[in-house]
Design an enzyme around this catalytic site. Structure first.
Site, PDB file in Angstrom:
ATOM      1  N   ASP A  41       0.834  -1.205   0.000  1.00 56.25           N
ATOM      2  CA  ASP A  41       0.000   0.000   0.000  1.00 56.25           C
ATOM      3  C   ASP A  41       0.872   1.260   0.000  1.00 56.25           C
ATOM      4  OD1 ASP A  41       0.890  -0.304   2.575  1.00 56.25           O
ATOM      5  OD2 ASP A  41      -1.062  -0.021   3.530  1.00 56.25           O
ATOM      6  N   ASP A  80      -0.786  -6.279  -0.109  1.00 56.74           N
ATOM      7  CA  ASP A  80      -1.162  -5.637   1.149  1.00 56.74           C
ATOM      8  C   ASP A  80      -2.675  -5.505   1.232  1.00 56.74           C
ATOM      9  OD1 ASP A  80       0.883  -5.047   2.919  1.00 56.74           O
ATOM     10  OD2 ASP A  80       1.319  -3.062   2.073  1.00 56.74           O
ATOM     11  N   LYS A 110      -1.006  -9.556   3.133  1.00 56.22           N
ATOM     12  CA  LYS A 110      -0.290  -9.069   4.310  1.00 56.22           C
ATOM     13  C   LYS A 110      -1.181  -8.103   5.076  1.00 56.22           C
ATOM     14  CE  LYS A 110       3.439  -6.256   3.931  1.00 56.22           C
ATOM     15  NZ  LYS A 110       2.982  -5.032   4.606  1.00 56.22           N
ATOM     16  N   GLU A 112      -1.280  -5.555   8.731  1.00 57.67           N
ATOM     17  CA  GLU A 112      -0.455  -4.885   9.739  1.00 57.67           C
ATOM     18  C   GLU A 112      -1.012  -5.082  11.144  1.00 57.67           C
ATOM     19  OE1 GLU A 112       0.181  -0.718   8.988  1.00 57.67           O
ATOM     20  OE2 GLU A 112       0.981  -1.071   6.970  1.00 57.67           O
ATOM     21  N   GLU A 180       9.287  -3.838  10.654  1.00 57.52           N
ATOM     22  CA  GLU A 180       9.537  -2.527  10.046  1.00 57.52           C
ATOM     23  C   GLU A 180      10.077  -1.528  11.057  1.00 57.52           C
ATOM     24  OE1 GLU A 180       6.641  -0.982   7.303  1.00 57.52           O
ATOM     25  OE2 GLU A 180       7.633   0.972   7.224  1.00 57.52           O
TER      26      GLU A 180
HETATM   27  N1  LIG Z   1       8.687   5.272   0.185  1.00 60.02           N
HETATM   28  C1  LIG Z   1       8.681   4.794   1.430  1.00 60.02           C
HETATM   29  N2  LIG Z   1       9.687   3.991   1.815  1.00 60.02           N
HETATM   30  C2  LIG Z   1       9.726   3.494   3.078  1.00 60.02           C
HETATM   31  O1  LIG Z   1      10.665   2.737   3.410  1.00 60.02           O
HETATM   32  C3  LIG Z   1       8.692   3.843   3.994  1.00 60.02           C
HETATM   33  C4  LIG Z   1       7.669   4.673   3.516  1.00 60.02           C
HETATM   34  N3  LIG Z   1       7.690   5.129   2.257  1.00 60.02           N
HETATM   35  N4  LIG Z   1       6.636   5.037   4.323  1.00 60.02           N
HETATM   36  C5  LIG Z   1       6.385   4.352   5.529  1.00 60.02           C
HETATM   37  C6  LIG Z   1       7.549   3.765   6.177  1.00 60.02           C
HETATM   38  C7  LIG Z   1       8.156   4.651   7.249  1.00 60.02           C
HETATM   39  N5  LIG Z   1       9.556   4.382   7.214  1.00 60.02           N
HETATM   40  C8  LIG Z   1      10.479   4.972   8.091  1.00 60.02           C
HETATM   41  C9  LIG Z   1      11.844   4.840   7.912  1.00 60.02           C
HETATM   42  C10 LIG Z   1      12.754   5.426   8.786  1.00 60.02           C
HETATM   43  C11 LIG Z   1      12.303   6.164   9.873  1.00 60.02           C
HETATM   44  C12 LIG Z   1      13.296   6.826  10.797  1.00 60.02           C
HETATM   45  O2  LIG Z   1      14.472   6.829  10.543  1.00 60.02           O
HETATM   46  N6  LIG Z   1      12.824   7.427  11.906  1.00 60.02           N
HETATM   47  C13 LIG Z   1      13.679   8.178  12.833  1.00 60.02           C
HETATM   48  C14 LIG Z   1      13.444   9.673  12.671  1.00 60.02           C
HETATM   49  C15 LIG Z   1      13.869  10.149  11.331  1.00 60.02           C
HETATM   50  C16 LIG Z   1      13.510  11.606  11.080  1.00 60.02           C
HETATM   51  O3  LIG Z   1      12.746  12.184  11.843  1.00 60.02           O
HETATM   52  O4  LIG Z   1      14.018  12.124  10.084  1.00 60.02           O
HETATM   53  C17 LIG Z   1      13.373   7.877  14.272  1.00 60.02           C
HETATM   54  O5  LIG Z   1      14.292   8.008  15.075  1.00 60.02           O
HETATM   55  O6  LIG Z   1      12.232   7.514  14.581  1.00 60.02           O
HETATM   56  C18 LIG Z   1      10.953   6.311  10.058  1.00 60.02           C
HETATM   57  C19 LIG Z   1      10.058   5.713   9.166  1.00 60.02           C
HETATM   58  C20 LIG Z   1       9.867   3.499   6.125  1.00 60.02           C
HETATM   59  N7  LIG Z   1       8.674   3.404   5.303  1.00 60.02           N
HETATM   60  C1  LIG Z   2       7.402  -1.560   2.974  1.00 56.34           C
HETATM   61  C2  LIG Z   2       6.488  -2.729   2.935  1.00 56.34           C
HETATM   62  C3  LIG Z   2       6.748  -3.698   4.035  1.00 56.34           C
HETATM   63  C4  LIG Z   2       5.024  -2.352   2.828  1.00 56.34           C
HETATM   64  O1  LIG Z   2       4.196  -2.699   3.628  1.00 56.34           O
HETATM   65  C5  LIG Z   2       4.615  -1.539   1.666  1.00 56.34           C
HETATM   66  O2  LIG Z   2       5.406  -1.315   0.739  1.00 56.34           O
HETATM   67  O3  LIG Z   2       3.452  -1.093   1.659  1.00 56.34           O
HETATM   68 MG   LIG Z   3       2.346  -1.692   3.368  1.00 58.05          MG
END
Ligand SMILES: Nc1nc(=O)c2c([nH]1)NC[C@@H]1CN(c3ccc(C(=O)N[C@@H](CCC(=O)O)C(=O)O)cc3)CN21
Ligand SMILES: CC(C)C(=O)C(=O)O
Ligand SMILES: [Mg+2]
Length: 273
Positions: A41, A80, A110, A112, A180
Site C-alpha cells: 500500500d 497488502d 499481508k 499490519e 519494520e
Molecule cells: N517510500 C517509502 N519507503 C519506506 O521505506 C517507507 C515509507 N515510504 N513510508 C512508511 C515507512 C516509514 N519508514 C520509516 C523509515 C525510517 C524512519 C526513521 O528513521 N525514523 C527516525 C526519525 C527520522 C527523522 O525524523 O528524520 C526515528 O528516530 O524515529 C521512520 C520511518 C519506512 N517506510
Molecule cells: C514496505 C512494505 C513492508 C510495505 O508494507 C509496503 O510497501 O506497503
Molecule cells: Mg504496506
C-alpha cells in the site's frame, strides 16, 4: 518456477522481496530473480502521490496487483490488505482477501499489526487456505496512533511489545512476518525466537529476508527515508534527462528522423496532386 509457502519458510538463503505495482516493475523484479513481490500500500505514496497509505482502497490494490501479476507470473506475490479492510470482523476480512486472491492471482496477503481483530482475521484466513504475511514494528497504516513514523521497540516495554506482536502473529498462523523500522539487535532476538522467516525493512541485517520499496532503491521516489533505503540507481534523474533530450530534439527538428518515419512510393503520392 514459482516458490511455495513451505519452500519460502524453509529457505536457508536470505529472502529478497521488493514492491511492485505494475507490469514493467514486476517484470524487471522477476528478471532480477527476487523471491517475493509485494504489491504494497506504499502504492499510495510512491505511485499515487498521497501523503499516507490510508487513502489506498481494496480496488486500488486489486487494479495494481493484476498488472503486477501479468508482469511476473512466476514469482510469489503478496498483496497488502489496505487500511480498514480487515478490522471489521473475520467475515469482511475473509471476503476482502478472497477478492484479492481471486481477482489478482496473488499468492498471499499481508496485514499490519497484532490487535485481536487482526489475529482473528489471520487465524480465519490461514485456516481457510489464504497464506498470511504479518507485519509488526512500525505500522504505516496507523502511524499517527503510534506517535508518527518513528523507530519502534527502543525501550524495554516497546521492545517487549514488538516481540510479543511477532510471536502472536506467528501463533495465529502467519507464514512470515515483516519487521519494520526496529533496532537491529531487537530484530535479531525476534528472528531467533520465531520459526517463521522475518523480513526486515529498516530492521538491520539479522532478519531472514529484506524488503525495500522499489521506487526508493531505484531513485524514482524523492520522499524516501535515506537511512534505511539505499539508492541503487538514479532512475528519476535519468527519466528527467531522457524526456528533456526528447523535448529538445522535437523543438530542434531532429526527431523524428528519416529512420523513425515511413515511406510511400512516388507514383502513389503523385496521384494525390
Ligand atoms: N517510500 C517509502 N519507503 C519506506 O521505506 C517507507 C515509507 N515510504 N513510508 C512508511 C515507512 C516509514 N519508514 C520509516 C523509515 C525510517 C524512519 C526513521 O528513521 N525514523 C527516525 C526519525 C527520522 C527523522 O525524523 O528524520 C526515528 O528516530 O524515529 C521512520 C520511518 C519506512 N517506510
Ligand atoms: C514496505 C512494505 C513492508 C510495505 O508494507 C509496503 O510497501 O506497503
Ligand atoms: Mg504496506
Amino acid at each position: 518456477m514459482k516458490q511455495t509457502v513451505p519452500q519460502l519458510m524453509a529457505a536457508t538463503e536470505p529472502l529478497v522481496m521488493v514492491t511492485a505495482y505494475d507490469y514493467p516493475g514486476a517484470m524487471h523484479a522477476q528478471q532480477a530473480g527476487v523471491d517475493l513481490l509485494l504489491v504494497g500500500d506504499s502504492l499510495g505514496n510512491v505511485v499515487l502521490g498521497y501523503d499516507s497509505t490510508a487513502p489506498v482502497t481494496l480496488d486500488d490494490i486489486i487494479h495494481h496487483a493484476r498488472a503486477a501479476r501479468r508482469g511476473a507470473p512466476e514469482t510469489f506475490l503478496v498483496a497488502d490488505m489496505p487500511f480498514g479492510t480487515y478490522h471489521t470482523g473475520v467475515t469482511d476480512a475473509m471476503r476482502h482477501a478472497v477478492r484479492v486472491i481471486q481477482q489478482t492471482g496473488a499468492d498471499a496477503v499481508k496485514m499490519e499489526g497484532s490487535s485481536p481483530e487482526v489475529l482473528e482475521a489471520t487465524r480465519t484466513l490461514t485456516r481457510n487456505g489464504v497464506p498470511v504475511m504479518g507485519h509488526v514494528g512500525l505500522l504505516p497504516q496507523t502511524a499517527t496512533a503510534q506517535g508518527g513514523m518513528k523507530v519502534q521497540g527502543r525501550d524495554e516495554a516497546g521492545a517487549r511489545q514488538v516481540l510479543e506482536a511477532a510471536l502472536s502473529v506467528q501463533e495465529a498462523g502467519a507464514f512470515a512476518v515483516v519487521l519494520e523500522v526496529i533496532p537491529a539487535r531487537l530484530a535479531r532476538v525476534i528472528t531467533e525466537r520465531l520459526h517463521i522467516p522475518t523480513i526486515g525493512i529498516g530492521a538491520g541485517p539479522h532478519c531472514r529476508g529484506q524488503v525495500l520499496v522499489t521506487h526508493d532503491l531505484l531513485g524514482v521516489y524523492e520522499g524516501q527515508h535515506k537511512k534505511i533505503a539505499k539508492r541503487y540507481a538514479e532512475i528519476g534523474a535519468q527519466s528527467v534527462q531522457a524526456i528533456r533530450d526528447y523535448a529538445a530534439e522535437v523543438r530542434g527538428g531532429t526527431f523524428p528522423s528519416r529512420e523513425n518515419s515511413f515511406v510511400i512510393r512516388d507514383d502513389v503520392l503523385d496521384k494525390l496532386y
